[in-house]
Every structure is written in C-alpha cells, then in structure tokens.
Design a protein around this motif. Structure first.
Motif, PDB file in Angstrom:
ATOM      1  N   GLU A 136       0.834  -1.212   0.000  1.00 36.25           N
ATOM      2  CA  GLU A 136       0.000   0.000   0.000  1.00 36.25           C
ATOM      3  C   GLU A 136       0.867   1.260   0.000  1.00 36.25           C
ATOM      4  O   GLU A 136       0.585   2.187  -0.751  1.00 36.25           O
ATOM      5  CB  GLU A 136      -0.916  -0.033   1.227  1.00 36.25           C
ATOM      6  CG  GLU A 136      -1.796   1.181   1.333  1.00 36.25           C
ATOM      7  CD  GLU A 136      -3.249   0.861   1.574  1.00 36.25           C
ATOM      8  OE1 GLU A 136      -3.529  -0.197   2.137  1.00 36.25           O
ATOM      9  OE2 GLU A 136      -4.079   1.695   1.189  1.00 36.25           O
ATOM     10  N   ASN A 141      -2.558  -0.548  -4.953  1.00 39.29           N
ATOM     11  CA  ASN A 141      -3.798  -0.856  -4.264  1.00 39.29           C
ATOM     12  C   ASN A 141      -3.801  -2.363  -3.991  1.00 39.29           C
ATOM     13  O   ASN A 141      -3.984  -3.163  -4.916  1.00 39.29           O
ATOM     14  CB  ASN A 141      -4.969  -0.450  -5.161  1.00 39.29           C
ATOM     15  CG  ASN A 141      -6.301  -0.742  -4.532  1.00 39.29           C
ATOM     16  OD1 ASN A 141      -6.390  -1.460  -3.542  1.00 39.29           O
ATOM     17  ND2 ASN A 141      -7.342  -0.182  -5.109  1.00 39.29           N
TER      18      ASN A 141
ATOM     19  N   ARG B  90      -7.703   8.609  -2.947  1.00 42.54           N
ATOM     20  CA  ARG B  90      -6.761   7.492  -3.086  1.00 42.54           C
ATOM     21  C   ARG B  90      -5.560   7.906  -3.952  1.00 42.54           C
ATOM     22  O   ARG B  90      -4.416   7.646  -3.626  1.00 42.54           O
ATOM     23  CB  ARG B  90      -7.509   6.311  -3.703  1.00 42.54           C
ATOM     24  CG  ARG B  90      -6.666   5.164  -4.152  1.00 42.54           C
ATOM     25  CD  ARG B  90      -6.612   4.078  -3.135  1.00 42.54           C
ATOM     26  NE  ARG B  90      -5.307   3.439  -3.184  1.00 42.54           N
ATOM     27  CZ  ARG B  90      -4.895   2.530  -2.347  1.00 42.54           C
ATOM     28  NH1 ARG B  90      -5.659   2.167  -1.362  1.00 42.54           N
ATOM     29  NH2 ARG B  90      -3.716   1.979  -2.448  1.00 42.54           N
TER      30      ARG B  90
END
Lengths: 265, 259
Positions: A136, A141, B90
C-alpha cells in the motif's frame, strides 16, 4: 423468566453474530472486488500469473480425481443397471451424472480445499508480516493487486478445471465400463453425446463460474482479515476451506433449484 | 553536535529549516475500547531527525501508520506537506506516499519475490508518476548504498535479519522520499548489527538530508540519530526535547527508560 430470556438472547447473539459478521464481510469484499476488477488500472499481468498458479498447478489433482470418479461411478452402478437389463444406459447415465452434478461439484470441492486454503494462507501471511501494508505504501492498491486478481483467476480457472475433470471422468467411465472388454470407444462416446443436451451442459457451466467466484472470495476475505500472527493464518486457512466448501454446496443446491424452475432439468 | 567515542557515525543532519512537513494536532485513535492516541500533538520540521520513544503498545507505530495513511485517525488533524491526510483521495494519497518512505519493523519484504523484484516493485508500480531511467541501475545503486549488491538474485528467506532490514531500508529509499518513517529499525538485532543499521540510517540521512521519524526503544539509536526526542505516554507527547534534555529528566515515569 426474564433472566432466562436475557440468557437466551445473549446465547443467540453469541451464536449468530459471528455468522452475520462473516456474511457482511463477504458481501462487502465481494462488492469491492467487483468494483476494483472493472475499474482501471487493470492488473492483467498478475491475473494471468494467478491463472497459471491456480489452474496449471491444480491440473494433476483435479485430473486424477476426475478419472477415478468416472471409473468408480461406473463400477458401482454397472451391476445394478445390468441386473435390471439397463446396461446399455450406462454411458448416458454416467455422462449425465458427471456433467450435470458430480464433475463440477467434486472439482469445486477440491478447488475449495486446494486453491481456497492456498489463497487464504498466502494473503494471511502477507497481512501478518505487513507485506500488504508495504504494498500500500508503495502506491499499489493491494485490494486490486491481491484480491481482485485472485478472484478473477478463480472465476476463469475453476470452469476450465471442471471441463478438464469432466473429460477425464468420462474417460474413467469408459475405462470402467470397458474393464470386461465389452464396450467399444466410439460406441461409448456416441451414446454419451446422444444423451447430453445443451440443458445439461449450460447450467452446469454457469454454476462453475459462481463456484470459482465463491472460492476466490472466501479465500481472499479470510486471508485479508487474518489476525494474531501465524496461528491466525492457520485459522483463516481452515475457515476458508470450511466456508468455501459449504458455499459450494449451497450454491449447487440453489443453482439446481433455479435450473429446475427454468426448465433446465 | 555530539559524537560517540565507541564507534564512528556520520554527523547528524543539520539542515533543519522552519518548514513544517508534518503537523499533528489533537490526534485521536482508538481500537475498540482502547484509546491509543488521545489529543496527540507533534510538529516535525524539514530535515529533522525525530526519535519517538515509549513503552510497547503505547501507540508509536499507530502514530506513523496514521501519518502515512495506513490507519485512519478517529479525530484531530494530520497534515503532511500541508495536506490533510484524512481528506485526500486514493490518487492524492498515493502521490503523497511517493515522498514518504516507510521502513517496517518486520522489514516486510515480499516473500515470493527476489531481492531484485522487491526493489523493482515500488519503481514499476508507479502508475501516477512513472519512474524514468534505467530501473536495473536504480536497483543496483540502491543495493550498493546499503552494501548488499551481491544479494540481488537471492530470495528474502536466504538473508539474515540484519540484511533483511538493510534491504527494507533500501526499498523504502529507492523512490528518494523526503520523509522516512522507521518502525523500530534495530529491534531483534544483535548489538553489532544494530550499530551497523544505526550507521546506515545516519549515513543515508546525511547523504539525502531526509526528514526522519524513528520509532525505537534503542537508547543508543536515540542518542546517535536524534535531533529531537518525543516520549509517548498516556496517548500524548508526554515529554519532548533533545537527547541530553530528555535523559536528564527526573520524571519517575520516563527516567527508568534511560537507565
């Protein structure tokens, strides 16, 4: 009386809570993995690598089991069919049993044991040794890279393994019926293909995709949620096998019922 | 600037500026009923080498995992390079993480990959900001900087604990981050290997002038590597100061740590 009720409620809660928690966890993982699999960037390379690991490495076990399964099925049913004068139905009976039910179910159960536990143990040990965190922080991901790819690979490879097991089981059935040297190869397989219809093959093939999804999903979910070091990894692998085998059996029952309702039986 | 007389280490980084790269304000983090960080405040300036000490399970690792976004704080604010970690998408978080290296306590090398693949992984995985240049050259240079060029084709299981730590450090620094977070880099190592790791950290800090937060119980490491020590207790930054200041404290809850 009220104390008894409270105790009963506490017992029910203690028994049912882990089940519902586990179901919610699986549903959430399933939804997220579908989302991660359909949105770019796609992890094609890792998916193909997993297909190879999951598929190719399972070929010997699945193939050998399929062969023996077909052989034993015929050896067990031949005397009864012959006794009722229905020996000529042996190819049809064995092929329908194998293609519709026994082949996919046994292959999925083997995959649940072999692939499910492997995925769970691998992801679990990565989790407890912080490798997933390392992934991570490297800008990867881990859900997409580890979970979505493995579920996709299971969905692709379990159906292929089922077809492979079915073919070898039919070969086993031929060997079984030919042990006394009475059945010709072309005669046996002509009878097999005469007996099989699209309605036998299609639901069974669709079922194997769902088996693959369930095996991959359970393995990844249990592994990803591993806790408490190596002991936790062992427990997740164990739980993964139990839950995925149960899921396979429940899915089999549901799909068979739905196939029946749609007139596929 | 203090130097040890027992073993030679490079000078501590001195290029500290007033630019605040990490600002932690009123940070709260709990796990179930257990409150780990409660109203935690911390400021780290650029070029600083901060050592975070405290008893096991007090929340030191939780703090750096919050800083890199591996754990989500329950409350308070945590800014890295002026960006609030908890509000980043993200993609923005991944972009920010390019500038932060994290050295894990367990080294966290990927078991199924060779050392080369372990070091290539962060380089090849950069989709947002692809790495330019020869990846093989970067990997070799990185291994050379930790003195382990010969391990390139080995598997992590073939390495000793100290070598694994070094490779972990090399992997964390391969993207040349501005901030490096070390989680107990010398734990579980023998004194000689610990000293080698301390020297390596000092040397790398000196070379690249990174900002560091080092979580440790190792008083030797704190002495050698810190500009600033933070002692964590009761979920807060209980005591702060230079090594000399902290070591002289008369606080009965901190003093035994340095004895």
């Amino acid at each position: 009386m009220s104390k008894q009720n409270t105790a009963k409620k506490a017992y029910l809660s203690k028994t049912l809570d882990p089940f519902f928690e586990s179901a919610a966890q699986l549903a959430s993982f399933g939804w997220r993995s579908v989302r991660e699999a359909v949105y770019p960037p796609f992890e094609f390379q890792e998916t193909f690598r997993q297909c190879y690991i999951i598929g190719v490495n399972s070929l010997p076990l699945v193939g050998f089991t399929g062969l023996i399964l077909g052989l034993v099925l015929v050896l067990q049913s031949q005397p009864t069919l012959v006794e009722f004068g229905a020996g000529s139905y042996l190819p049809a009976m064995s092929s329908i049993s194998i293609i519709r039910e026994v082949g996919p179910l046994v292959t999925a159960l083997i995959c649940a044991g072999k692939i499910g536990s492997g995925i769970s143990a691998e992801i679990g040990s990565m989790k407890v040794t912080e490798q997933i965190d390392a992934m991570e922080v490297s800008g990867t991901n881990p859900f997409k890279f580890l979970v979505a790819t493995r579920i996709m690979a299971c969905m692709l490879m379990v159906p292929i393994l089922c077809i492979y097991a079915d073919l070898l089981a039919l070969m086993g059935a031929f060997l079984g019926s030919n042990i006394n040297g009475t059945v010709n190869f072309s005669f046996f397989f002509n009878r097999v293909f005469e007996a099989l219809h699209f309605t036998d093959i299609f639901p069974s093939f669709i079922k194997t995709f769902i088996f693959g999804f369930a095996i991959g999903l359970v393995g990844c979910t249990k592994g990803y949620n591993s806790q408490n070091g190596t002991e936790g990894v062992g427990m997740s692998a164990n739980e993964s096998v139990v839950v995925s085998m149960l899921s396979v059996i429940v899915i089999d029952m549901v799909v068979t019922q739905i196939s029946g309702m749609l007139g596929y039986i | 600037m203090e130097k040890t007389t027992t073993f030679t280490v490079p000078d501590k980084p001195v290029n500290i500026t007033n630019e605040q790269v990490i600002v932690v304000e009123h940070l709260r983090k709990s796990f179930g009923e257990k409150v780990v960080l409660n109203d935690f405040n911390l400021i780290v300036e650029k070029g600083e080498s901060m050592v975070v000490m405290g008893k096991s399970g007090i929340g030191k690792t939780v703090l750096i995992k919050c800083i890199i976004g591996l754990l989500k704080p329950d409350g308070g604010s945590l800014k890295v390079f002026g960006k609030d970690i908890s509000t980043l998408s993200r993609r923005d978080l991944d972009l920010l993480r390019l500038n932060i290296g994290f050295v894990f306590q367990s080294s966290a090398l990927y078991d199924s990959m060779s050392i080369r693949q372990n070091l290539e992984f962060p380089l090849r995985r950069q989709k947002i900001k692809p790495v330019k240049g020869d990846i093989d050259k970067l990997v070799r240079e990185s291994l050379k900087s930790v003195g382990l060029e010969n391990t390139i084709d080995l598997m992590p299981s073939e390495l000793s604990g100290g070598m694994r730590k070094r490779i972990g450090i090399a992997r964390s620094l391969i993207l040349k981050p501005e901030i490096v977070l070390y989680d107990e880099p010398t734990t579980g190592l023998d004194p000689i290997t610990s000293k080698e790791i301390i020297n390596l950290i000092m040397e790398l800090q000196h070379q690249s002038n990174t900002t560091s937060i080092i979580i440790t119980h190792d008083v030797g490491l704190a002495k050698e590597a810190s500009n600033h020590i933070v002692f964590v207790m009761d979920g807060i930054a209980y005591l702060q100061g230079t090594y000399d200041e902290v070591v002289k404290t008369k606080d009965p809850r901190v003093k035994p740590f340095f004895e």
